[in-house]
Scaffold this motif. Structure first.
Motif, PDB file in Angstrom:
ATOM      1  N   GLY A 123       0.838  -1.205   0.000  1.00  0.00           N
ATOM      2  CA  GLY A 123       0.000   0.000   0.000  1.00  0.00           C
ATOM      3  C   GLY A 123       0.864   1.244   0.000  1.00  0.00           C
ATOM      4  N   THR A 124       0.226   2.410   0.036  1.00  0.00           N
ATOM      5  CA  THR A 124       0.957   3.668   0.108  1.00  0.00           C
ATOM      6  C   THR A 124       0.301   4.604   1.108  1.00  0.00           C
ATOM      7  N   VAL A 125       1.132   5.399   1.772  1.00  0.00           N
ATOM      8  CA  VAL A 125       0.639   6.435   2.669  1.00  0.00           C
ATOM      9  C   VAL A 125       1.781   7.423   2.897  1.00  0.00           C
ATOM     10  N   ALA A 126       1.441   8.684   3.081  1.00  0.00           N
ATOM     11  CA  ALA A 126       2.410   9.705   3.476  1.00  0.00           C
ATOM     12  C   ALA A 126       1.968  10.259   4.822  1.00  0.00           C
ATOM     13  N   VAL A 127       2.916  10.393   5.734  1.00  0.00           N
ATOM     14  CA  VAL A 127       2.618  10.874   7.082  1.00  0.00           C
ATOM     15  C   VAL A 127       3.696  11.860   7.497  1.00  0.00           C
ATOM     16  N   VAL A 237       2.757  13.407  -0.891  1.00  0.00           N
ATOM     17  CA  VAL A 237       3.729  14.213  -0.141  1.00  0.00           C
ATOM     18  C   VAL A 237       3.273  15.664  -0.055  1.00  0.00           C
ATOM     19  N   ASN A 238       2.834  16.224  -1.166  1.00  0.00           N
ATOM     20  CA  ASN A 238       2.392  17.620  -1.159  1.00  0.00           C
ATOM     21  C   ASN A 238       1.181  17.828  -0.257  1.00  0.00           C
ATOM     22  N   ALA A 239       0.304  16.831  -0.197  1.00  0.00           N
ATOM     23  CA  ALA A 239      -0.867  16.941   0.666  1.00  0.00           C
ATOM     24  C   ALA A 239      -0.455  17.052   2.132  1.00  0.00           C
ATOM     25  N   VAL A 240       0.568  16.311   2.524  1.00  0.00           N
ATOM     26  CA  VAL A 240       1.060  16.395   3.906  1.00  0.00           C
ATOM     27  C   VAL A 240       1.698  17.751   4.164  1.00  0.00           C
ATOM     28  N   TYR A 241       2.494  18.235   3.211  1.00  0.00           N
ATOM     29  CA  TYR A 241       3.147  19.529   3.410  1.00  0.00           C
ATOM     30  C   TYR A 241       2.152  20.685   3.440  1.00  0.00           C
ATOM     31  N   ARG A 242       1.035  20.548   2.770  1.00  0.00           N
ATOM     32  CA  ARG A 242       0.014  21.596   2.872  1.00  0.00           C
ATOM     33  C   ARG A 242      -0.550  21.658   4.291  1.00  0.00           C
ATOM     34  N   GLN A 243      -0.579  20.519   4.968  1.00  0.00           N
ATOM     35  CA  GLN A 243      -1.078  20.490   6.342  1.00  0.00           C
ATOM     36  C   GLN A 243      -0.001  20.888   7.353  1.00  0.00           C
ATOM     37  N   LEU A 244       1.273  20.631   7.002  1.00  0.00           N
ATOM     38  CA  LEU A 244       2.395  20.945   7.895  1.00  0.00           C
ATOM     39  C   LEU A 244       3.428  21.780   7.125  1.00  0.00           C
ATOM     40  N   PRO A 245       3.104  23.019   6.797  1.00  0.00           N
ATOM     41  CA  PRO A 245       3.977  23.813   5.921  1.00  0.00           C
ATOM     42  C   PRO A 245       5.338  24.155   6.509  1.00  0.00           C
ATOM     43  N   ASP A 246       5.476  24.076   7.834  1.00  0.00           N
ATOM     44  CA  ASP A 246       6.740  24.478   8.458  1.00  0.00           C
ATOM     45  C   ASP A 246       7.734  23.337   8.624  1.00  0.00           C
ATOM     46  N   VAL A 247       7.340  22.124   8.270  1.00  0.00           N
ATOM     47  CA  VAL A 247       8.252  20.980   8.384  1.00  0.00           C
ATOM     48  C   VAL A 247       9.248  21.010   7.231  1.00  0.00           C
ATOM     49  N   ASP A 248      10.504  20.667   7.512  1.00  0.00           N
ATOM     50  CA  ASP A 248      11.565  20.689   6.499  1.00  0.00           C
ATOM     51  C   ASP A 248      11.195  19.830   5.290  1.00  0.00           C
ATOM     52  N   ARG A 249      11.655  20.278   4.115  1.00  0.00           N
ATOM     53  CA  ARG A 249      11.385  19.555   2.864  1.00  0.00           C
ATOM     54  C   ARG A 249      12.371  18.394   2.725  1.00  0.00           C
ATOM     55  N   ARG A 250      12.248  17.456   3.612  1.00  0.00           N
ATOM     56  CA  ARG A 250      13.080  16.251   3.597  1.00  0.00           C
ATOM     57  C   ARG A 250      12.166  15.061   3.854  1.00  0.00           C
ATOM     58  N   VAL A 251      12.114  14.149   2.901  1.00  0.00           N
ATOM     59  CA  VAL A 251      11.156  13.044   2.972  1.00  0.00           C
ATOM     60  C   VAL A 251      11.902  11.717   3.085  1.00  0.00           C
ATOM     61  N   VAL A 252      11.529  10.950   4.093  1.00  0.00           N
ATOM     62  CA  VAL A 252      12.058   9.601   4.264  1.00  0.00           C
ATOM     63  C   VAL A 252      11.240   8.648   3.387  1.00  0.00           C
ATOM     64  N   LEU A 253      11.919   7.833   2.605  1.00  0.00           N
ATOM     65  CA  LEU A 253      11.257   6.848   1.755  1.00  0.00           C
ATOM     66  C   LEU A 253      11.403   5.468   2.383  1.00  0.00           C
ATOM     67  N   SER A 254      10.287   4.814   2.615  1.00  0.00           N
ATOM     68  CA  SER A 254      10.298   3.518   3.281  1.00  0.00           C
ATOM     69  C   SER A 254       9.440   2.525   2.499  1.00  0.00           C
ATOM     70  N   GLY A 255       9.783   1.254   2.584  1.00  0.00           N
ATOM     71  CA  GLY A 255       8.986   0.230   1.925  1.00  0.00           C
ATOM     72  C   GLY A 255       9.713  -0.391   0.740  1.00  0.00           C
ATOM     73  N   GLY A 256       9.241  -1.565   0.338  1.00  0.00           N
ATOM     74  CA  GLY A 256       9.886  -2.328  -0.705  1.00  0.00           C
ATOM     75  C   GLY A 256       9.997  -1.636  -2.045  1.00  0.00           C
ATOM     76  N   LEU A 257       9.018  -0.788  -2.382  1.00  0.00           N
ATOM     77  CA  LEU A 257       9.076  -0.094  -3.671  1.00  0.00           C
ATOM     78  C   LEU A 257      10.338   0.744  -3.805  1.00  0.00           C
ATOM     79  N   PHE A 258      10.704   1.428  -2.734  1.00  0.00           N
ATOM     80  CA  PHE A 258      11.833   2.346  -2.809  1.00  0.00           C
ATOM     81  C   PHE A 258      13.163   1.658  -2.537  1.00  0.00           C
ATOM     82  N   ARG A 259      13.141   0.558  -1.803  1.00  0.00           N
ATOM     83  CA  ARG A 259      14.392  -0.166  -1.560  1.00  0.00           C
ATOM     84  C   ARG A 259      14.884  -0.867  -2.816  1.00  0.00           C
TER      85      ARG A 259
END
Length: 319
Positions: A123-127, A237-259
């Motif tokens: 599945g997919t999710v951004a948090v 990712v953009n949907a999360v940043y719209r909710q948390l605009p002050d968080v640094d623009r650095r995204v951790v990629l996790s899960g088999g798709l990205f590994r």
């Protein structure tokens, strides 16, 4: 003594970590997604697996002071509260947090600080989580009504494209030859029992995603499927940043798709040039241990930031 849990729809890891001795033990188990296996089974797996991990370092459930269970399928406050109540019986001296499984790789990837994680597996999710603990989420609605850009989504579109190509009702693609080779089939109808009679049809479909991504550089249809998936990732990712605009623009990629698919990261970087993407280097369950420490100090500002990350990482790496 702290317990961290990274629980999913197919497998679960439980990490018991003792800060005084820096001893740790990780034990793997089956699914703990309560929407799939039920509350009783999920709780039972968690407790038994935690007991095994604790036993390996000479501890018991009564020694645990903090527990964070990051579980797939925990999406609502009432679900969290229900599991907290049930686990409290088994861990009577522990402060307990039950949250979504995406929080484990987020915390592991940021060392417990503010940040955003994009999980790409079946599945997919951004948090995202801000420095003051505000959490924002996008996606993660499961394969029936969501999970855009997931392993299941990519795999399903790839299989459908292969079948349509074979039956001359869709664009020509080499994906059919890949299906033939992977599943040892002579015709698409042979694929029906392979998928529908498998132990986990969702996982069987998602397993084809890696093949689709691998073909993207040489096959137009596969390339289109992967492009669509990456656009979905960008939207999450953009949907999360719209909710948390002050968080640094650095995204951790996790899960088999990205590994297993470096080109997905490259395509994300090309579409989001103002954002840094980093592959999760630590086991996600180490993040759950950090969260277990945080939950015991949630009223003490700054305490959780000084958790012994190096010791946790070293202990996990040796297991």
């Amino acid at each position: 003594m702290y317990i961290g849990v990274d629980g999913g729809g197919t497998s679960t890891q439980v990490f018991a970590f003792q800060t005084d001795s820096n001893k740790g033990a990780i034990v793997s188990a089956g699914a703990t997604r309560q929407t799939s296996v039920g509350w009783d089974v999920a709780r039972g797996v968690l407790v038994r697996t935690a007991e095994q991990a604790l036993g390996r370092i000479g501890s018991t459930r009564e020694d645990v002071v903090g527990l964070s269970a990051c579980l797939s399928g925990i999406d609502l406050p009432e679900q969290s509260q229900k599991m907290v109540a049930e686990l409290s019986v088994s861990f009577p001296n522990a402060s307990i947090e039950v949250t979504n499984d995406a929080m484990a790789p987020l915390t592991a990837g940021t060392n417990g600080r503010a940040g955003v994680v994009l999980v790409g597996g079946t599945g997919t999710v951004a948090v995202g989580e801000s420095s003051d603990g505000e959490v924002a989420r996008a996606g993660g609605y499961g394969y029936l009504i969501g999970d855009e850009g997931s392993g299941f989504d990519i795999g399903r579109r790839g299989l459908m494209a292969a079948i349509r190509s074979y039956e001359a009702r869709g664009p020509a693609t080499a994906l059919w030859e890949v299906v033939q080779d992977k599943f040892q089939l002579s015709s698409p109808n042979r694929l029906i029992p392979v998928i529908y009679e498998s132990e986990n049809p969702i996982a069987a479909v998602a397993a084809f995603a890696a093949d689709v991504v691998a073909m993207a550089s040489v096959d137009v249809v596969a390339n289109g499927i992967v492009d669509r998936a990456v656009r979905a990732h960008v939207d999450l990712v953009n949907a999360v940043y719209r909710q948390l605009p002050d968080v640094d623009r650095r995204v951790v990629l996790s899960g088999g798709l990205f590994r297993s698919a470096g080109q997905l990261t490259e395509r994300l970087e090309a579409q989001m040039v103002d954002t840094e993407f980093v592959i999760l280097k630590h086991q996600a369950v180490t993040g759950a241990v950090i969260r277990a420490m945080r939950v015991t100090a949630q009223d003490e500002e700054g305490v959780w930031r000084s958790v012994p990350w190096q010791q946790i990482e070293s202990s996990a790496a040796s297991l």
